[in-house]
Design an enzyme around this catalytic site. Structure first.
Site, PDB file in Angstrom:
ATOM      1  N   GLY A 100       0.769  -1.370   0.053  1.00 58.38           N
ATOM      2  CA  GLY A 100      -0.103  -0.069   0.123  1.00 58.38           C
ATOM      3  C   GLY A 100       0.957   1.262   0.051  1.00 58.38           C
ATOM      4  N   GLY A 155       1.010   3.811   3.916  1.00 59.63           N
ATOM      5  CA  GLY A 155       1.990   3.059   3.452  1.00 59.63           C
ATOM      6  C   GLY A 155       3.006   3.924   2.867  1.00 59.63           C
ATOM      7  NE  ARG A 202     -18.185  12.689   8.611  1.00 55.78           N
ATOM      8  CZ  ARG A 202     -16.854  12.297   8.199  1.00 55.78           C
ATOM      9  NH1 ARG A 202     -16.352  11.258   8.357  1.00 55.78           N
ATOM     10  NH2 ARG A 202     -16.311  13.508   7.843  1.00 55.78           N
ATOM     11  CD  GLU A 261     -10.800   3.496   5.455  1.00 58.47           C
ATOM     12  OE1 GLU A 261     -10.238   4.229   4.653  1.00 58.47           O
ATOM     13  OE2 GLU A 261     -11.853   2.828   5.318  1.00 58.47           O
ATOM     14  CG  LEU A 289      -6.853  12.765   5.297  1.00 64.53           C
ATOM     15  CD1 LEU A 289      -6.791  14.145   4.852  1.00 64.53           C
ATOM     16  CD2 LEU A 289      -6.453  11.579   4.460  1.00 64.53           C
TER      17      LEU A 289
END
Ligand SMILES: Cc1cc2nc3c(=O)[nH]c(=O)nc-3n(C[C@H](O)[C@H](O)[C@H](O)COP(=O)(O)OP(=O)(O)OC[C@H]3O[C@@H](n4cnc5c(N)ncnc54)[C@H](O)[C@@H]3O)c2cc1C
Ligand code: FES
Lengths: 258, 646
Positions: free
Chosen positions: B44, B49, B335, B430, B446
């Site tokens: 990744g 990564g 959310r 993630e 992030l």
């Protein structure tokens, strides 16, 4: 709507390639161009035929993976729009659409509409960075940067590396792409120490990869889905000649040999 | 199996604030001259990564990095829009490391590990410094200093951003650092290469089997440690905001080799996405959360009004349901709450748009109050994107939005060192389950990816290598080692199987059907009955997949159908584990809403007595039920409360 497609099919780098015709009888104007191709592919599969290979990932106009020449224009007819963001309502019932891969010496075709854009990564590897290791950065606000400078750097940094500029250029030059990175870093104070070296190495790599030279057509900026302007090419040229005059040591031998 | 977090001691004498520093001091180091003797695989090149590969290479390790795109710069991280959190407190509005820590644990509905989250909040400071040092053009004020905004209902302005392209700019920063190490011959970059399996030897992760997506060649790569940073699995739902090729296979294959999968049912559903427009739809597009700062959410009061032109519906016939139900937070509820309420009104038959799966996000008040030019300045680019996709002008007609799958909090289980239960297998970004509990706050993914890659793994991996070397646990592995050959053979058999079924249905058709099952039964509102239905439907679909799949072309060439088929095969297994986990967790928490567990007002109700744990599942065989292991969660710094946004 009914759309007739002429799609470039090429099984691998060695194959000569040819256009094949497909008819999609029932395209929804709300679907995106790639969704239309998805449907064509599902149809091909159902006939035991190999689907059309094309690069794509984000489908939001930001990763730069998608890219095909549509009716002669890289990314198709809509300005400032990547292929994945183009929608079928921009076409009319009965339209004929010609789809080809990016064509450039430095971008060999891998299969169908997929080309090898590794040359662009190698240009970045030649110097498109600031040499700072992780762990030794000073506080981010210790170095104020005037907003207009930061904004201009951001304009350049917005490049998604799709290669449309190369595909649009009659010389298949990579000037707009290279100049965007040279300018992004060269505008910022952090980028100054390596500025001359960077431009020298990146331009040399660009040449070594077989990209053509710039003859000021401006087609690249026309085709750029992110609106990267020609001013950055002018900036890069200034940087390059400035670097040569001031410190010829920064110009790599392979450039000087020419 | 006892799950040890391996977090440093935290008590009255050993404060949480010094935990990471103490831990770092106690870890073994690899002597600089010895680093080049080690090789590390990084799968990744997203934020997690790329930052890990670049940093490890700078330190001197030999890195092999992999991504399935044609360039490391195209990883899914590139699409993040809104921003990245950091507790810099530049605006002086009362932010601190402790507040970011507190907000993250609370926002995650008390289902994350305190020690990890505290470290994350601390490292957030270094990330911004590092990014600016690399030349990432974060937004600035006229005075030349960095600009911050408030995001996702946070009460302080701690979000740094680069226009609506924060992920792009941060990823390009990490990609450029990676490019520098490729040029220095410290990273061998394998693009268009997909990890197909993990090689485990003597209980340790020692390599991967990959497939070259251009030639189809299967290859074994051997190393001293493996780092997985392969992203999330939201695409199990077929439609999500994730990039088309994002998938769960790397993590799933590690799970099948013994790595525990933690909290697979925790999924984040983002409230503001462009609604589905038809069957041919391939993915969903996120509209930034910031729109809720000025847009008002409503649906018609009466179902029969839903087909009308919204501009003709008078005020008194509109239901601004978020403002009505949550007077103090209104349109800015978190959310999960916003998403669930949108579903509720649509379930009542009051959804809008052709599919009736949509609610209005209306800017007419904002335009009247602020003027069109202000709205344009704030959201112009988003409005343009909306119009490009829907052909409707949001300045004139209210936007239509609907929730969509966006992020997966679950992932491979890792300890404080980001190491899975398989020694030598580290998981970042993630792909791991670590820091967001049951719900992730905006602008925190992030932050986590970069904290993991730049600032955690360089230490913890070094400690592992140094310790394993002392233990003589990293013998040289030959390419013809039996475990290497066996893993290669198994991958080959799997590819051959997919190629040879010879059925009539495409991988996409299975994927779509799976997505519908998951959205219906393992989506926003989950019930015992629905989850049990999913647990019947998924194995049936999987059985049909292996009977009726069609893949054309050859395995030894670029074959997009085969790539897709292999990923869908793994989604068909992962989906079942998600449903199983959701069934086991008979409480509501964060993004996981069990209808049986709600307060009188219909809000998510946690059950801390029974469920204050991480659910980590172990693979027991293809046709066996997985085994559940629990890591108990304790909260010493954050007080557990029921979230309320009234
Ligand atoms: C539309 C959108 C907007 C978002 N906005 C924000 C935001 O504003 N703020 C925020 O904090 N978060 C945001 N997020 C979330 C955030 O972007 C992601 O969680 C984060 O970028 C994930 O980074 P990652 O490095 O873990 O993985 P990714 O970026 O997904 O990278 C995965 C990498 O793994 C590789 N890979 C995967 N499997 C394999 C395999 N089998 N073999 C080889 N390579 C493999 C891929 O090629 C890729 O390089 C957003 C997400 C979406 C979808
Ligand atoms: S698919 Fe990412 S830019 Fe088009």
């Amino acid at each position: 709507m009914k759309i007739t497609l002429h799609v470039w099919r090429q099984s691998d780098a060695k194959d000569k390639g040819h256009f094949e015709k497909y008819v999609h009888p029932n395209v929804s104007p709300d679907s995106s161009f790639l969704e239309m191709l998805d449907e064509v592919n599902e149809d091909l599969l159902s006939q035991n035929k190999e689907p059309i290979a094309f690069d794509n990932d984000c489908r939001e106009g930001i990763c730069g993976a998608c890219g095909m020449v549509i009716n002669g224009a890289p990314h198709g007819p809509q300005r400032l729009t990547t292929t994945c963001q183009l929608h079928m309502r921009k076409f009319k019932d009965g339209d004929e659409v010609w789809i080809e891969p990016w064509r450039a010496k430095a971008f060999p075709v891998i299969r169908d509409l997929i080309v090898d854009r590794g040359a662009m990564d190698r240009i970045i590897e030649a110097g498109g960075y600031i040499s700072i290791n992780t762990q030794n950065a000073q506080d981010a606000n210790a170095l104020p940067i005037p907003k207009p400078v930061a904004d201009k750097a951001m304009d350049a940094a917005t490049c998604i590396g799709c290669g449309a500029c190369v595909a649009a250029c009659p010389n298949a030059a990579a000037m707009l792409f290279t100049s965007a990175k040279v300018s992004h870093l060269g505008l910022l104070p952090q980028g100054q120490p390596e500025r001359a070296r960077r431009v020298g190495n990146m331009v040399a790599q660009m040449e070594a990869e077989g990209f053509g030279g710039c003859t000021n057509h401006g087609d690249c900026a026309e085709a750029c889905p992110k609106g990267i302007g020609l001013e950055f090419i002018a900036r890069m040229n200034r940087d390059f000649f400035g670097a040569m005059l001031k410190s010829p040591d920064h110009i790599p031998a392979r450039w000087k040999r020419r | 199996m006892e799950l040890k977090s391996n977090a440093p001691l935290i008590d009255a004498q050993h404060p949480i604030a010094t935990a990471w520093e103490r831990h770092r001091f106690n870890m073994k180091l690899v002597n600089p001259a010895n680093k080049r003797k080690y090789s590390v695989i990084v799968v990744g090149t997203g934020l997690a990564g790329a930052s890990a590969a670049a940093t490890l290479a700078e330190l001197g390790y030999n890195i092999k990095a992999f991504c399935f795109q044609d360039s490391p710069r195209r990883a899914h991280s590139i699409a993040a829009q809104g921003g990245i959190n950091a507790a810099k407190d530049y605006p002086g509005d009362g932010d601190s490391v402790f507040r970011l820590f507190y907000d993250t644990v609370k926002g995650g509905d008390y289902r994350s590990r305190e020690a990890n989250v505290y470290r994350l909040a601390q490292l957030s400071l270094n990330i911004i410094d590092q990014a600016v040092g690399q030349g990432v053009p974060l937004a600035r004020e006229y005075g030349g200093l960095l600009s911050n905004r408030s995001f996702g209902g946070a009460q302080v302005s701690r979000t740094f951003y680069a226009r609506g392209q924060t992920g792009q700019q941060l990823l390009l920063g990490a990609y450029q650092a990676l490019a520098r190490q490729i040029e220095a011959n410290k990273v061998e970059m394998h693009v268009r290469t997909e990890m197909m399996d993990l090689i485990v030897i003597d209980g340790r992760a020692r390599g991967i089997v990959s497939r070259n997506l251009v030639t189809g060649a299967l290859e074994a790569h051997i190393a001293d440690a493996v780092v997985l940073a392969s992203g999330g699995y939201g695409n199990v739902y077929f439609l999500s905001t994730n990039a088309m090729a994002s998938n769960g296979s790397a993590a799933w294959r590690a799970y099948r080799r013994g790595a525990l999968f933690a909290n697979p049912c925790y999924t984040q559903i983002h409230p503001t996405c462009i609604p589905v427009h038809g069957e041919h739809q391939s993915k969903l597009t996120l509209m930034s959360e910031s729109l809720r700062n000025d847009g008002r959410v409503w649906v018609p009061k009466k179902a029969e009004d839903c087909g009308k032109n919204p501009n003709t519906i008078p005020e008194e016939d509109r239901d601004y349901y978020l403002e009505r139900k949550y007077p103090s937070f209104g349109n800015l509820v978190p959310r999960d709450v916003a998403s669930r309420n949108a579903k509720m009104v649509c379930d009542e038959g009051r959804g809008v748009g052709a599919t009736k799966l949509g609610v209005y996000l209306d800017f007419s008040d904002a335009i009247n109050r602020l003027g069109k030019h202000v709205v344009e300045e704030r959201y112009g680019n988003l409005f343009e994107m909306y119009e490009r996709i829907t052909d409707e002008d949001p300045y004139k007609t209210p936007m239509r939005i609907f929730p969509a799958v966006h992020y997966t909090m679950g992932g491979l289980w890792v300890d404080y060192n980001l190491q899975s239960n398989i020694p030598g297998l580290f998981v970042l970004g993630e792909a791991n389950f670590s820091d967001h509990g049951a719900n992730r706050l905006g602008a925190s993914a992030l932050m986590q990816g970069l904290a993991d890659g730049y600032f955690v793994i360089p230490y913890t991996l070094g400690h592992y290598l140094a310790t394993a070397t002392v233990d003589k646990a990293l013998p040289k592995i030959a390419e013809d080692h039996e475990a290497v050959v066996a893993t290669l053979d198994e991958v080959k058999a799997r590819v051959d199987q997919l190629m040879s079924i010879g059925g009539s249905r495409t991988p996409d058709s299975f994927h779509k059907e799976l997505g519908k099952i998951m959205w219906e039964h393992v989506g926003m509102g989950r019930t015992e009955a629905g989850l049990k239905t999913a647990l019947e439907l998924i194995p049936k679909l999987r059985a049909e997949f292996y009977k009726d799949l069609k893949v054309v072309g050859a395995a030894e060439s670029l074959n997009i159908t085969l790539e897709k088929a292999a990923r869908v095969a793994d989604f068909l297994e992962l989906a079942e584990l998600m449903a199983r986990d959701a069934l086991n967790r008979a409480e509501s928490c964060g993004g996981h809403f069990r209808e049986e567990s709600q307060t009188e007002e219909g809000e998510a109700k946690r059950d801390d007595e029974q469920f204050s744990y991480v659910a980590a599942w172990a693979f027991k065989g293809a046709d066996e039920a997985p085994e559940l292991h629990k890591e108990a969660l304790t909260f010493d710094h954050v007080k557990l409360t029921q979230r309320s946004y009234k």
